[in-house]
Design a protein around this motif. Sequence first.
Motif, PDB file in Angstrom:
ATOM      1  N   LEU B  92       0.768  -1.036  -0.147  1.00 58.20           N
ATOM      2  CA  LEU B  92      -0.030   0.113   0.021  1.00 58.20           C
ATOM      3  C   LEU B  92       0.918   1.252  -0.005  1.00 58.20           C
ATOM      4  N   SER B  93       0.616   2.117  -0.957  1.00 57.38           N
ATOM      5  CA  SER B  93       1.307   3.615  -0.726  1.00 57.38           C
ATOM      6  C   SER B  93       0.527   4.459   0.226  1.00 57.38           C
ATOM      7  N   GLY B  94       0.854   4.507   1.347  1.00 53.76           N
ATOM      8  CA  GLY B  94       0.247   5.204   2.267  1.00 53.76           C
ATOM      9  C   GLY B  94       0.708   6.684   2.317  1.00 53.76           C
ATOM     10  N   THR B  95       0.483   7.295   3.356  1.00 52.16           N
ATOM     11  CA  THR B  95       0.753   8.464   3.549  1.00 52.16           C
ATOM     12  C   THR B  95       2.338   8.393   3.766  1.00 52.16           C
ATOM     13  N   TYR B  96       3.082   9.025   2.675  1.00 53.47           N
ATOM     14  CA  TYR B  96       4.576   9.209   2.601  1.00 53.47           C
ATOM     15  C   TYR B  96       5.188   7.850   3.238  1.00 53.47           C
ATOM     16  N   LYS B  97       4.749   7.007   2.793  1.00 54.24           N
ATOM     17  CA  LYS B  97       5.275   5.684   3.253  1.00 54.24           C
ATOM     18  C   LYS B  97       4.679   4.460   2.400  1.00 54.24           C
TER      19      LYS B  97
END
Lengths: 115, 110
Positions: B92-97
């Motif tokens: 998953l491409s999360g919040t800045y990660k």
Amino acid sequence: DGGITQSPKYLFRKEGQNVTLSCEQNLNHDAMYWYRQDPGQGLRLIYYSQIVNDFQKGDIAEGYSVSREKKESFPLTVTSAQKNPTAFYLCASSRGGLADSYEQYFGPGTRLTVT
Amino acid sequence: GDSVTQMEGPVTLSEEAFLTINCTYTATGYPSLFWYVQYPGEGLQLLLKATKADDKGSNKGFEATYRKETTSFHLEKGSVQVSDSAVYFCVLSGTYKYIFGTGTRLKVLA
């Protein structure tokens, strides 16, 4: 062919020695990453760089250092301060940084064994 | 925080069997979702991706649909081959990660 190269594929070192892992990409990507993979675990981010001459710590940066002097190169040094350095190390790159949700492209990895 | 949960392996199937590897996620915002495959001793290769709800990613006979209502991104293939034996990661491409699942090992027997 564009891609990411990591060298060497296998690396053996004695405890107390620093070692540098190479990562080169010719994809013209701005962002590069270093991950560590241990058996049965997902990848953990060590360091990342979104532009030349700039980099940020990831979740497990202690005992590691990096540099980003050229766009295509992002070497990782595993220092003697890293308590558990034996692992599989993966380098990756992406077109944009972490805020952009681009897919990452991975190199073939370097397996480091420290005894 | 953001997270990804994958079904534990190993998953062992006979050739030509149907494959499902479950992946669920928690995230704020609207992440992109990916499946990567790792063959023994190699790096990860992107298998497929989906960038918004109801998108279906597909590649090499593998498919996954981004389901926001069930927060899932299950990987499926109608007929597996011995060459599909590998470890599969839901990402998953999360919040800045980027958040990686722990991986599911698939073994396909001839």
